[in-house]
Design an enzyme around this catalytic site. Structure first.
Site, mmCIF file in Angstrom:
data_model
loop_
_atom_site.group_PDB
_atom_site.id
_atom_site.type_symbol
_atom_site.label_atom_id
_atom_site.label_comp_id
_atom_site.label_asym_id
_atom_site.label_seq_id
_atom_site.Cartn_x
_atom_site.Cartn_y
_atom_site.Cartn_z
ATOM 1 N N ASN A 1 10.578 4.363 2.118
ATOM 2 C CA ASN A 1 10.066 5.458 1.294
ATOM 3 C C ASN A 1 11.076 6.610 1.366
ATOM 4 O OD1 ASN A 1 9.575 6.929 3.639
ATOM 5 N ND2 ASN A 1 7.377 6.510 3.653
ATOM 6 N N ALA B 1 4.033 8.050 -6.723
ATOM 7 C CA ALA B 1 3.671 8.093 -8.154
ATOM 8 C C ALA B 1 4.891 8.012 -9.069
ATOM 9 C CB ALA B 1 2.895 9.370 -8.437
ATOM 10 N N GLY C 1 7.270 5.915 -8.828
ATOM 11 C CA GLY C 1 7.769 4.546 -8.943
ATOM 12 C C GLY C 1 8.792 4.210 -7.876
ATOM 13 N N ASP D 1 2.922 -1.581 1.522
ATOM 14 C CA ASP D 1 2.956 -2.976 1.994
ATOM 15 C C ASP D 1 2.756 -3.942 0.824
ATOM 16 O OD1 ASP D 1 3.238 -2.049 4.596
ATOM 17 O OD2 ASP D 1 1.065 -1.991 4.915
ATOM 18 N N LEU E 1 8.858 5.720 -4.288
ATOM 19 C CA LEU E 1 8.688 7.162 -4.513
ATOM 20 C C LEU E 1 7.252 7.518 -4.877
ATOM 21 C CD1 LEU E 1 11.916 7.582 -6.700
ATOM 22 C CD2 LEU E 1 11.671 8.170 -4.277
HETATM 23 O O1 RIB Z 1 0.807 0.433 5.986
HETATM 24 C C1 RIB Z 1 -0.565 0.507 6.230
HETATM 25 C C2 RIB Z 1 -0.875 -0.023 7.585
HETATM 26 O O2 RIB Z 1 -0.289 0.811 8.539
HETATM 27 C C3 RIB Z 1 -2.335 -0.048 7.920
HETATM 28 O O3 RIB Z 1 -2.974 -1.235 7.534
HETATM 29 C C4 RIB Z 1 -2.357 0.181 9.406
HETATM 30 O O4 RIB Z 1 -2.714 -0.939 10.148
HETATM 31 C C5 RIB Z 1 -0.959 0.649 9.767
HETATM 32 O O5 RIB Z 1 -0.288 -0.305 10.432
#
Ligand code: RIB
Length: 299
Positions: A181, A220, A222, A249, A218
């Site tokens: 990020n 919102a 993108g 994630d 970034l």
């Molecule tokens: O990126 C989000 C995650 O960060 C959450 O699920 C939490 O477990 C932390 O690890």
């Protein structure tokens, strides 16, 4: 085939009208638990995107172990390399404010028991062209060993340098593809408070130095990236976020799945950005990860 070597957590989530300041107590509105952990979230996102995924990690010997794995299992993720160690399962204490922003404290638990041995085992079963995905919620020594072993085997490595640690820049430089990020990218570039132009220049400078594929998410705005010397930009969806936990994630998992499925770089980036937006529309990290069909409809 994607292998994710990383953390598995149980998330303990409270919603509040606004996030507290240091030393302040605020009233919570709701409490819930959900499976989480950056490694597990990315594995589930890649699986929901349609790839074959193997999760390598550890849970504890406690009541959180099974619920932390339940959605991965239901999705058909290979969990044969998830150890059960005599310690607590990783936990994340999460506050989500009314604007969808969050604060998180992570207790590593079983994630902290992973060593070079598990790293070597994770990579030993991989072949050239497979994808290894890593984050920084497990010990740095294990991440470093996995990166070294993967390189020796011709395995493609993707590292998400989150959460930001003192090892982030060093480990980031060891991977083929880095996802960061804005703040994490500043650490990688060794430059603070970058505006959009400075960020682009830093992206080009780092690429010229390392030849790595670099992706900066970034929120919102993108995502921007550089790959094989070409700069890219992709937008997600225009949304009002409910809960951004796990959105990054989701992006990472979908992006890795795009590469695994042979999508061209720009298409993989856009699909991942849209998936990340959709993940902000429901509470909880793993429950909010969209299916491939939902992402295809949104595209
Ligand atoms: O990126 C989000 C995650 O960060 C959450 O699920 C939490 O477990 C932390 O690890």
């Amino acid at each position: 085939m994607i292998t994710v070597f990383g953390s598995i957590n149980m998330d303990l989530i409270a919603t509040t009208t606004r996030l507290p300041l240091p030393g302040e107590t605020v009233a919570g509105d709701t409490f819930s638990t959900a499976a989480g952990g950056k490694g597990a979230n990315q594995a589930l996102a890649a699986r929901r995107a349609g790839s074959q995924v193997r999760m390598v990690g550890a849970v504890g010997h406690d009541g959180f172990a099974e619920p932390a794995l339940a959605l991965l299992e239901a999705a058909g993720t290979d969990l044969s390399c998830v150890a059960r160690n005599p310690i607590s399962t990783g936990t994340a204490l999460i506050l989500v404010g009314g604007d969808g922003e969050n604060m998180i404290a992570v207790v590593a638990g079983a994630n902290g028991t992973l060593t070079e041995t598990e790293a070597a085992d994770a990579v030993a079963a991989m072949q050239a062209g497979d994808i290894l995905m890593l984050q920084l919620e497990i010990p740095a020594a294990a991440v470093e060993h996995a990166l070294t072993e993967a390189r020796a085997r011709g395995v493609k490595t993707v590292i998400n340098i989150a959460p930001l640690t003192s090892e982030a820049a060093r480990l980031g430089r060891m991977a083929d593809i880095v996802i960061a990020n804005e703040t994490e990218f500043e650490r990688l570039a060794g430059q603070e408070a970058m505006g959009p132009d400075q960020r682009r220049q830093a992206l080009r400078r780092l690429y010229d130095e390392t030849g790595q594929t670099l992706i900066v998410t970034l929120g919102a705005e993108g995502v921007i990236a550089i790959h094989e010397g070409i700069e890219h930009q992709a937008k997600g969806l225009k949304i009002v976020p409910i809960d951004t936990v796990g959105a990054g994630d989701t992006f990472c998992g979908y992006f890795a799945a795009g590469l695994d499925q042979g999508l061209d770089f720009a298409t993989a980036l856009r699909r991942a950005a849209v998936a990340g937006s959709l993940a902000c529309l429901q509470p909880g990290a793993q429950p909010a990860i969209p299916t491939a069909d939902a992402v295809a409809s949104a595209l």
